[in-house]
Design a protein around this motif. Sequence first.
Motif, PDB file in Angstrom:
ATOM      1  N   ILE A 152     -11.570  10.834  -2.426  1.00  0.00           N
ATOM      2  CA  ILE A 152     -10.744  11.727  -1.610  1.00  0.00           C
ATOM      3  C   ILE A 152     -11.644  12.623  -0.759  1.00  0.00           C
ATOM      4  N   GLY A 153     -12.629  13.222  -1.400  1.00  0.00           N
ATOM      5  CA  GLY A 153     -13.529  14.127  -0.678  1.00  0.00           C
ATOM      6  C   GLY A 153     -14.288  13.449   0.442  1.00  0.00           C
ATOM      7  N   VAL A 154     -14.861  12.287   0.152  1.00  0.00           N
ATOM      8  CA  VAL A 154     -15.659  11.596   1.169  1.00  0.00           C
ATOM      9  C   VAL A 154     -14.783  11.144   2.328  1.00  0.00           C
TER      10      VAL A 154
ATOM     11  N   THR B 146     -25.903  20.259   9.481  1.00  0.00           N
ATOM     12  CA  THR B 146     -25.808  20.834   8.135  1.00  0.00           C
ATOM     13  C   THR B 146     -24.605  20.269   7.400  1.00  0.00           C
ATOM     14  N   ALA B 147     -23.482  20.198   8.096  1.00  0.00           N
ATOM     15  CA  ALA B 147     -22.278  19.641   7.478  1.00  0.00           C
ATOM     16  C   ALA B 147     -22.499  18.186   7.090  1.00  0.00           C
ATOM     17  N   GLY B 148     -23.200  17.462   7.946  1.00  0.00           N
ATOM     18  CA  GLY B 148     -23.497  16.064   7.646  1.00  0.00           C
ATOM     19  C   GLY B 148     -24.332  15.902   6.390  1.00  0.00           C
ATOM     20  N   SER B 149     -25.185  16.869   6.110  1.00  0.00           N
ATOM     21  CA  SER B 149     -25.997  16.768   4.893  1.00  0.00           C
ATOM     22  C   SER B 149     -25.139  16.897   3.642  1.00  0.00           C
ATOM     23  N   ILE B 150     -24.045  17.658   3.723  1.00  0.00           N
ATOM     24  CA  ILE B 150     -23.111  17.778   2.600  1.00  0.00           C
ATOM     25  C   ILE B 150     -22.370  16.457   2.410  1.00  0.00           C
ATOM     26  N   VAL B 151     -21.958  15.850   3.503  1.00  0.00           N
ATOM     27  CA  VAL B 151     -21.255  14.570   3.428  1.00  0.00           C
ATOM     28  C   VAL B 151     -22.127  13.539   2.716  1.00  0.00           C
ATOM     29  N   GLN B 152     -23.416  13.536   3.017  1.00  0.00           N
ATOM     30  CA  GLN B 152     -24.312  12.573   2.383  1.00  0.00           C
ATOM     31  C   GLN B 152     -24.359  12.765   0.874  1.00  0.00           C
ATOM     32  N   VAL B 153     -24.417  13.997   0.426  1.00  0.00           N
ATOM     33  CA  VAL B 153     -24.450  14.265  -1.015  1.00  0.00           C
ATOM     34  C   VAL B 153     -23.146  13.824  -1.667  1.00  0.00           C
ATOM     35  N   GLU B 154     -22.027  14.137  -1.040  1.00  0.00           N
ATOM     36  CA  GLU B 154     -20.740  13.750  -1.603  1.00  0.00           C
ATOM     37  C   GLU B 154     -20.566  12.237  -1.626  1.00  0.00           C
ATOM     38  N   ALA B 155     -21.072  11.554  -0.618  1.00  0.00           N
ATOM     39  CA  ALA B 155     -21.017  10.092  -0.615  1.00  0.00           C
ATOM     40  C   ALA B 155     -21.851   9.518  -1.756  1.00  0.00           C
ATOM     41  N   ARG B 156     -22.966  10.150  -2.048  1.00  0.00           N
ATOM     42  CA  ARG B 156     -23.777   9.706  -3.193  1.00  0.00           C
ATOM     43  C   ARG B 156     -23.036   9.929  -4.502  1.00  0.00           C
TER      44      ARG B 156
ATOM     45  N   ARG C 203     -18.458   5.346  -8.675  1.00  0.00           N
ATOM     46  CA  ARG C 203     -17.918   4.007  -8.460  1.00  0.00           C
ATOM     47  C   ARG C 203     -18.742   2.981  -9.231  1.00  0.00           C
ATOM     48  N   ALA C 204     -20.055   3.138  -9.246  1.00  0.00           N
ATOM     49  CA  ALA C 204     -20.912   2.219 -10.002  1.00  0.00           C
ATOM     50  C   ALA C 204     -20.600   2.290 -11.497  1.00  0.00           C
ATOM     51  N   LEU C 205     -20.353   3.495 -12.008  1.00  0.00           N
ATOM     52  CA  LEU C 205     -19.985   3.633 -13.418  1.00  0.00           C
ATOM     53  C   LEU C 205     -18.696   2.890 -13.748  1.00  0.00           C
ATOM     54  N   ASP C 206     -17.819   2.787 -12.761  1.00  0.00           N
ATOM     55  CA  ASP C 206     -16.533   2.113 -12.947  1.00  0.00           C
ATOM     56  C   ASP C 206     -16.614   0.620 -12.631  1.00  0.00           C
ATOM     57  N   GLY C 207     -17.801   0.133 -12.338  1.00  0.00           N
ATOM     58  CA  GLY C 207     -17.967  -1.281 -12.018  1.00  0.00           C
ATOM     59  C   GLY C 207     -17.488  -1.651 -10.626  1.00  0.00           C
TER      60      GLY C 207
ATOM     61  N   THR D  86     -19.307   1.087  -1.855  1.00  0.00           N
ATOM     62  CA  THR D  86     -18.432   1.341  -0.716  1.00  0.00           C
ATOM     63  C   THR D  86     -17.338   0.287  -0.686  1.00  0.00           C
ATOM     64  N   VAL D  87     -16.242   0.613  -0.039  1.00  0.00           N
ATOM     65  CA  VAL D  87     -15.126  -0.318   0.084  1.00  0.00           C
ATOM     66  C   VAL D  87     -15.268  -1.157   1.350  1.00  0.00           C
ATOM     67  N   ALA D  88     -15.762  -0.538   2.397  1.00  0.00           N
ATOM     68  CA  ALA D  88     -15.880  -1.214   3.691  1.00  0.00           C
ATOM     69  C   ALA D  88     -17.029  -0.590   4.470  1.00  0.00           C
ATOM     70  N   ALA D  89     -17.294  -1.139   5.628  1.00  0.00           N
ATOM     71  CA  ALA D  89     -18.375  -0.625   6.464  1.00  0.00           C
ATOM     72  C   ALA D  89     -18.073   0.764   7.022  1.00  0.00           C
ATOM     73  N   PHE D  90     -16.800   1.124   7.083  1.00  0.00           N
ATOM     74  CA  PHE D  90     -16.381   2.425   7.582  1.00  0.00           C
ATOM     75  C   PHE D  90     -15.390   3.033   6.597  1.00  0.00           C
ATOM     76  N   ASP D  91     -15.543   4.333   6.330  1.00  0.00           N
ATOM     77  CA  ASP D  91     -14.619   5.018   5.441  1.00  0.00           C
ATOM     78  C   ASP D  91     -13.326   5.339   6.167  1.00  0.00           C
ATOM     79  N   GLN D  92     -12.255   5.432   5.391  1.00  0.00           N
ATOM     80  CA  GLN D  92     -10.973   5.859   5.947  1.00  0.00           C
ATOM     81  C   GLN D  92     -10.975   7.372   6.124  1.00  0.00           C
ATOM     82  N   THR D  93     -10.004   7.851   6.857  1.00  0.00           N
ATOM     83  CA  THR D  93      -9.799   9.282   7.028  1.00  0.00           C
ATOM     84  C   THR D  93      -8.516   9.670   6.317  1.00  0.00           C
ATOM     85  N   LEU D  94      -8.570  10.744   5.557  1.00  0.00           N
ATOM     86  CA  LEU D  94      -7.367  11.284   4.926  1.00  0.00           C
ATOM     87  C   LEU D  94      -6.919  12.515   5.691  1.00  0.00           C
ATOM     88  N   THR D  95      -5.631  12.623   5.906  1.00  0.00           N
ATOM     89  CA  THR D  95      -5.075  13.807   6.538  1.00  0.00           C
ATOM     90  C   THR D  95      -4.829  14.872   5.466  1.00  0.00           C
TER      91      THR D  95
END
Length: 196
Positions: A129-131, A149-159, A165-169, A173-182
Motif C-alpha cells: 500500500i505504501g509503495v 529527498t522524497a525519492g530516497s524514502i520511496v527507495q527504502v519503503e520499496a526495499r 514479499r520474499a518472506l511470503d514466497g 515486484t509484481v510488474a515493471a511499474f508499480d500501480q498508484t493508489l488513490t
Amino acid sequence: MSPLTREAFLLRGALAVGATYGAGAVSPFVAAALGQPLTTDVTILNFALNLEQLEAAFYADAIDMAPLSGDVLRLAQKLAANEQAHVEALTSAIKGLGGDPDPAPAFSWGGALDSQASFVKTAVQLEDIGVSAHNGAGPMLQDKKLLATAGSIVQVEARHAALVRALDGQPPTVAAFDQTLTQPQVLELVARYIQD
C-alpha cells in the motif's frame, strides 16, 4: 538523527490524491483523520503521519504479540524502528509548519498477529500500500527541489516491501511499474485496522 524535511515525507505518506472510490464505507475516524482533503502541507503530512502510525504500531505489536522468530522477528524489529523514525520525523515536520500532529488512533489487527504467516501476509499488504501510494504523491509536492529527498524514502519503503514479499514466497515486484493508489483506495484498505 536529523529530522527529514516535510517534503520528503509527503511522498512517503501522502498516499495519492484522487477519487476513484467513495470513502463512505470507512469508519468515522478514518473519514475524519485519514480522509481530510489533502490540500495543504499540514493535511498531507497528517495523512502521512496516520499511515506511519499504522505501520509503526503494526510492527511494534507484532514483536510483542505475534509468534515471530528468526529472520522474521529480526526484520520486524528493523521495520518497527524505521517506521517509528518516520512517525517522529513527521511529527517534527508538522510542528515545524505550525500544525498540530494527529494523535495515533487505536488499532486492531484481527487475526493478523495470530501466526508468523498471517503477520507476513499483512506486512506485505501494508508495505505494498505504501509503495504504490508514493506514485501518486510526487505531483502534490509544492517544493519540487525536494523530490530527491522524497525519492530516497520511496527507495527504502520499496526495499521493505521486497523483503516482506520474499518472506511470503512472492517475487520482489509484481510488474515493471508499480500501480498508484488513490486516497480513497488507501482508506478502504486500512479501515479494517482502525478502531472507532
